[in-house]
Design a protein around this motif. Structure first.
Motif, short mmCIF file in Angstrom:
data_model
loop_
_atom_site.label_atom_id
_atom_site.label_comp_id
_atom_site.label_asym_id
_atom_site.label_seq_id
_atom_site.Cartn_x
_atom_site.Cartn_y
_atom_site.Cartn_z
N ASN A 1 -4.41 2.39 3.83
CA ASN A 1 -5.19 1.24 4.28
C ASN A 1 -4.91 0.87 5.74
O ASN A 1 -4.97 -0.29 6.12
CB ASN A 1 -4.95 0.03 3.37
CG ASN A 1 -6.16 -0.91 3.36
OD1 ASN A 1 -7.29 -0.46 3.26
ND2 ASN A 1 -5.89 -2.20 3.48
N TYR B 1 0.84 -1.20 0.00
CA TYR B 1 0.00 0.00 0.00
C TYR B 1 0.87 1.25 0.00
O TYR B 1 1.89 1.30 0.69
CB TYR B 1 -0.91 0.00 1.24
CG TYR B 1 -1.84 -1.18 1.30
CD1 TYR B 1 -3.05 -1.18 0.63
CD2 TYR B 1 -1.50 -2.31 2.05
CE1 TYR B 1 -3.91 -2.28 0.69
CE2 TYR B 1 -2.33 -3.41 2.11
CZ TYR B 1 -3.54 -3.39 1.43
OH TYR B 1 -4.37 -4.48 1.49
N SER C 1 -5.63 6.50 6.30
CA SER C 1 -6.69 5.79 5.57
C SER C 1 -6.26 5.45 4.16
O SER C 1 -6.55 4.37 3.64
CB SER C 1 -7.97 6.64 5.54
OG SER C 1 -8.47 6.85 6.84
N SER C 2 -5.54 6.37 3.51
CA SER C 2 -5.10 6.13 2.13
C SER C 2 -4.02 5.06 2.05
O SER C 2 -3.77 4.49 0.99
CB SER C 2 -4.61 7.42 1.48
OG SER C 2 -3.47 7.92 2.14
N CYS D 1 -10.61 -5.86 11.72
CA CYS D 1 -9.33 -5.79 11.00
C CYS D 1 -8.63 -7.15 11.01
O CYS D 1 -8.08 -7.60 10.01
CB CYS D 1 -8.40 -4.76 11.62
SG CYS D 1 -8.99 -3.06 11.48
#
Length: 257
Positions: A135, A37, A132-133, A253
């Motif tokens: 993940n 990510y 958040s970007s 999660c």
């Protein structure tokens, strides 16, 4: 290029250079897959534009990077290695969250949860969007404050991030965020009454601390407060609900990590 497990070797200022490797469970019958990510300054700037209802191109990578300076701290860097991030305004909020969880028999840090003080709720937006970007799941906590501070626009902005209707002085505990009508300490005072200050003073006397303002930055002090309060049949329903929401998010999660 290097790999590391140390927050000392990464920096929020250069979050766009970080690659987060995670093993993800895509299928119950198959082994976990490694996924990478990453995000960019332009992507974060674009996300902030949407939150602020600004036309495309209003923000840029050049204007965003200097605005990250206020967020920089060792705690923020730890968030890149966390399974779950809880973002709060200040050190007192961090101490209260960790202490309350410990009193409930739940050690957040040992579960991979990092509670990060962001210095001010005006800095929360960037931290929420960046993690958040990448993940990295986020739970945000802030004080609505009072009309004298004239911070309703900041409250509107944070509510928009989570797709919520705008309110001037919100007070709620939701799936991904919580906010207090004024601030956390006033909420605790209202729910615990005189027990809060009395127990903090008692903790200071036991540990040789000069002022309670020093103690309220220590999770152990809050753990002591909540344990004593429970013996007196008192509690903070609001903070307990926040901890439960964090636990629920972490359990979700883990279902795919």
């Amino acid at each position: 290029m290097y790999s590391t497990h140390s927050p000392l070797f990464v920096s929020l200022e250069h979050f766009d250079e970080i690659r987060v490797f995670r093993k993800v469970k895509e299928n119950e019958s198959l082994p976990k897959q490694t996924k990478i990510y990453y995000t960019t300054l332009d992507k974060v700037a674009e996300m902030l534009e949407k939150i602020d209802n600004k036309p495309r191109g209003s923000y840029s990578s050049e204007t965003l990077r200097p605005r990250l300076t206020a967020l920089m701290s060792p705690w923020v860097n730890e968030g890149f290695f966390a399974k779950f991030v809880v973002l709060v305004e200040g050190i007192k909020d961090r101490a209260a969250i960790l202490g309350a969880a410990q009193a409930m028999g739940y050690d957040l840090e040992s579960k991979g949860v990092t509670v990060i003080p962001c210095k001010s709720k005006t800095c929360l937006d960037r931290a929420i969007v960046i993690f958040s970007s990448l993940n990295i799941p986020v739970y945000a906590i802030w004080d609505s404050d009072n009309p004298e501070k004239n911070e309703k626009e900041v409250n509107h902005r944070l509510l928009r991030i989570f797709g919520q209707p705008e309110e001037d002085w919100p007070e709620k505990v939701c799936e991904n965020f919580a906010c207090f009508k004024q601030n956390l300490m006033k909420t605790l005072n209202a729910e615990l009454g005189t027990t809060l200050n009395e127990t903090l003073q008692e903790y200071c006397q036991i540990h040789g601390i000069d002022k309670t303002e020093y103690a309220i930055e220590d999770p152990a002090a809050f753990k002591y407060v909540f344990e004593v309060a429970r013996k007196k049949n008192k509690s903070s329903p609001t903070l307990e609900k926040v901890i439960e929401k964090i636990k629920e998010n972490l359990a979700y999660c883990r279902s795919f990590l």
